[in-house]
Design a protein around this motif. Structure first.
Motif, PDB file in Angstrom:
ATOM      1  N   SER A 113      -3.487  -1.612  22.997  1.00  0.00           N
ATOM      2  CA  SER A 113      -4.686  -0.943  22.507  1.00  0.00           C
ATOM      3  C   SER A 113      -5.626  -0.578  23.640  1.00  0.00           C
ATOM      4  O   SER A 113      -6.476   0.294  23.492  1.00  0.00           O
ATOM      5  CB  SER A 113      -5.412  -1.829  21.491  1.00  0.00           C
ATOM      6  N   SER A 116      -5.113   2.979  24.540  1.00  0.00           N
ATOM      7  CA  SER A 116      -5.232   3.965  23.471  1.00  0.00           C
ATOM      8  C   SER A 116      -6.530   4.730  23.618  1.00  0.00           C
ATOM      9  O   SER A 116      -7.446   4.334  24.315  1.00  0.00           O
ATOM     10  CB  SER A 116      -5.173   3.276  22.104  1.00  0.00           C
ATOM     11  N   SER A 117      -6.616   5.844  22.924  1.00  0.00           N
ATOM     12  CA  SER A 117      -7.801   6.682  23.010  1.00  0.00           C
ATOM     13  C   SER A 117      -8.972   6.031  22.296  1.00  0.00           C
ATOM     14  O   SER A 117      -8.812   5.089  21.519  1.00  0.00           O
ATOM     15  CB  SER A 117      -7.509   8.042  22.378  1.00  0.00           C
ATOM     16  N   THR A 119     -10.622   7.278  19.950  1.00  0.00           N
ATOM     17  CA  THR A 119     -10.524   7.500  18.505  1.00  0.00           C
ATOM     18  C   THR A 119      -9.714   6.389  17.845  1.00  0.00           C
ATOM     19  O   THR A 119     -10.089   5.878  16.789  1.00  0.00           O
ATOM     20  CB  THR A 119      -9.887   8.870  18.198  1.00  0.00           C
ATOM     21  N   ASP A 120      -8.609   6.011  18.473  1.00  0.00           N
ATOM     22  CA  ASP A 120      -7.803   4.915  17.930  1.00  0.00           C
ATOM     23  C   ASP A 120      -8.561   3.600  17.997  1.00  0.00           C
ATOM     24  O   ASP A 120      -8.480   2.774  17.081  1.00  0.00           O
ATOM     25  CB  ASP A 120      -6.490   4.782  18.702  1.00  0.00           C
ATOM     26  N   ARG A 121      -9.294   3.407  19.075  1.00  0.00           N
ATOM     27  CA  ARG A 121     -10.047   2.164  19.227  1.00  0.00           C
ATOM     28  C   ARG A 121     -11.125   2.040  18.158  1.00  0.00           C
ATOM     29  O   ARG A 121     -11.347   0.955  17.610  1.00  0.00           O
ATOM     30  CB  ARG A 121     -10.661   2.089  20.625  1.00  0.00           C
ATOM     31  N   VAL A 123     -11.089   3.261  15.164  1.00  0.00           N
ATOM     32  CA  VAL A 123     -10.430   2.916  13.902  1.00  0.00           C
ATOM     33  C   VAL A 123      -9.994   1.454  13.910  1.00  0.00           C
ATOM     34  O   VAL A 123     -10.198   0.724  12.926  1.00  0.00           O
ATOM     35  CB  VAL A 123      -9.222   3.839  13.650  1.00  0.00           C
ATOM     36  N   ASP A 124      -9.404   1.011  15.018  1.00  0.00           N
ATOM     37  CA  ASP A 124      -8.955  -0.383  15.113  1.00  0.00           C
ATOM     38  C   ASP A 124     -10.123  -1.356  14.988  1.00  0.00           C
ATOM     39  O   ASP A 124     -10.023  -2.391  14.319  1.00  0.00           O
ATOM     40  CB  ASP A 124      -8.236  -0.619  16.447  1.00  0.00           C
ATOM     41  N   ARG A 184     -10.037  14.405  12.294  1.00  0.00           N
ATOM     42  CA  ARG A 184      -9.153  13.519  13.034  1.00  0.00           C
ATOM     43  C   ARG A 184      -9.769  12.119  13.050  1.00  0.00           C
ATOM     44  O   ARG A 184     -10.915  11.921  12.630  1.00  0.00           O
ATOM     45  CB  ARG A 184      -8.931  14.026  14.454  1.00  0.00           C
ATOM     46  N   LYS A 185      -9.010  11.161  13.526  1.00  0.00           N
ATOM     47  CA  LYS A 185      -9.505   9.785  13.591  1.00  0.00           C
ATOM     48  C   LYS A 185     -10.819   9.724  14.374  1.00  0.00           C
ATOM     49  O   LYS A 185     -10.963  10.375  15.406  1.00  0.00           O
ATOM     50  CB  LYS A 185      -8.483   8.883  14.284  1.00  0.00           C
ATOM     51  N   ILE A 208     -10.086   7.820   9.343  1.00  0.00           N
ATOM     52  CA  ILE A 208      -9.066   6.997  10.005  1.00  0.00           C
ATOM     53  C   ILE A 208      -7.718   7.704  10.040  1.00  0.00           C
ATOM     54  O   ILE A 208      -6.705   7.116  10.401  1.00  0.00           O
ATOM     55  CB  ILE A 208      -8.926   5.619   9.321  1.00  0.00           C
ATOM     56  N   GLY A 209      -7.715   8.987   9.667  1.00  0.00           N
ATOM     57  CA  GLY A 209      -6.474   9.750   9.661  1.00  0.00           C
ATOM     58  C   GLY A 209      -5.733   9.607   8.338  1.00  0.00           C
ATOM     59  O   GLY A 209      -6.048   8.739   7.518  1.00  0.00           O
TER      60      GLY A 209
END
Length: 244
Positions: A113, A116-117, A119-121, A123-124, A184-185, A208-209
């Motif tokens: 993680s 990760s980008s 955006t992913d972070r 969401v996580d 997008r996320k 969250i996509g």
């Protein structure tokens, strides 16, 4: 008497003097300390926390770091402690409990993680608080994990270095507009939950996509994941903003 020997002496002295001063100059320059990069105090204290001399609750308290002060996280010692420095030049340890700072452990860990980008972070991070956060309108209490919809989004985005304002009236104007088909996320999604959707924004969540979003809602007294393409929230959707 020939002047040439005298000139040769003067030239010799002058040359030696120049070389001598040059050597001194060079020597002095070599003794100067190298400039170091300025420390970035990237982590904000969200609830007053003790800075300790060792990574232990019995460690000597150096000082109490007040809410709102920024610190630099040097490393995460373990799941309980962060090694940090403050703006006063102190180095020590503070609790890694996320009620005290907005430090995102995933950004400094060796896990996948960390690469990760943002955006992913986002969401996580948001998902990691499912079952832990409670809802209370008009509340922003990170230490007890009690938020309303916009103070929760503010809390999450702060962990990736994005400064959102508290309140849907402010957040709906931050970042840039994006249409629903391009979501997008990490995009902020806004809703009108008053009556028959007159486009009066009063609720916000995070895309969250996959046509879904996560939000802090009174109907769950906490976080919920709902669809943006069908059901209640799809018909009360108003707009979206991209802040990442």
């Amino acid at each position: 008497m020939s002047i040439k020997p005298i000139l040769r002496k003067i030239m010799a002295v002058g040359l030696c003097t120049a070389i001598g001063f040059g050597a001194i100059s060079i020597g002095q320059a070599s003794l100067l300390p190298k400039a170091s990069a300025a420390t970035v105090y990237e982590t904000k204290v969200t609830s007053g926390v003790n800075l300790r001399a060792s990574a232990s609750t019995s460690g000597r308290v150096i000082r109490l770091i007040p809410t709102g002060e920024s610190i630099h996280v040097i490393s995460q010692v373990n799941s309980y402690w962060l090694k940090v420095s403050d703006k006063r030049g102190n180095t020590g340890y503070v609790s890694a409990n996320d009620k005290y700072t907005n430090h995102d452990a995933s950004s400094s860990s060796g896990s996948s993680s960390s690469s990760s980008s943002k955006t992913d972070r986002v969401v996580d991070i948001a998902r990691s608080y499912i079952g832990r956060v409670h809802y209370d309108f008009g509340t922003r209490n990170p230490s007890k994990l009690i938020f309303d919809c916009s103070s929760f989004t503010e809390f999450v985005f702060a962990k990736v270095g994005v400064d959102l304002k508290w309140g849907t009236k402010s957040q709906k104007n931050q970042g840039s507009y994006t249409n629903k088909s391009s979501l997008r996320k990490g995009d902020l999604v806004f809703f009108d939950t008053i009556g028959s959707n007159n486009k009066v924004i009063n609720h916000v969540g995070i895309s969250i996509g996959g046509g879904q979003f996560i939000h802090n809602t009174p109907s769950k007294d906490g976080l919920a994941i709902n669809s943006l393409t069908s059901g209640y929230w799809s018909t009360h959707y108003v707009t979206a903003r991209r802040v990442l």
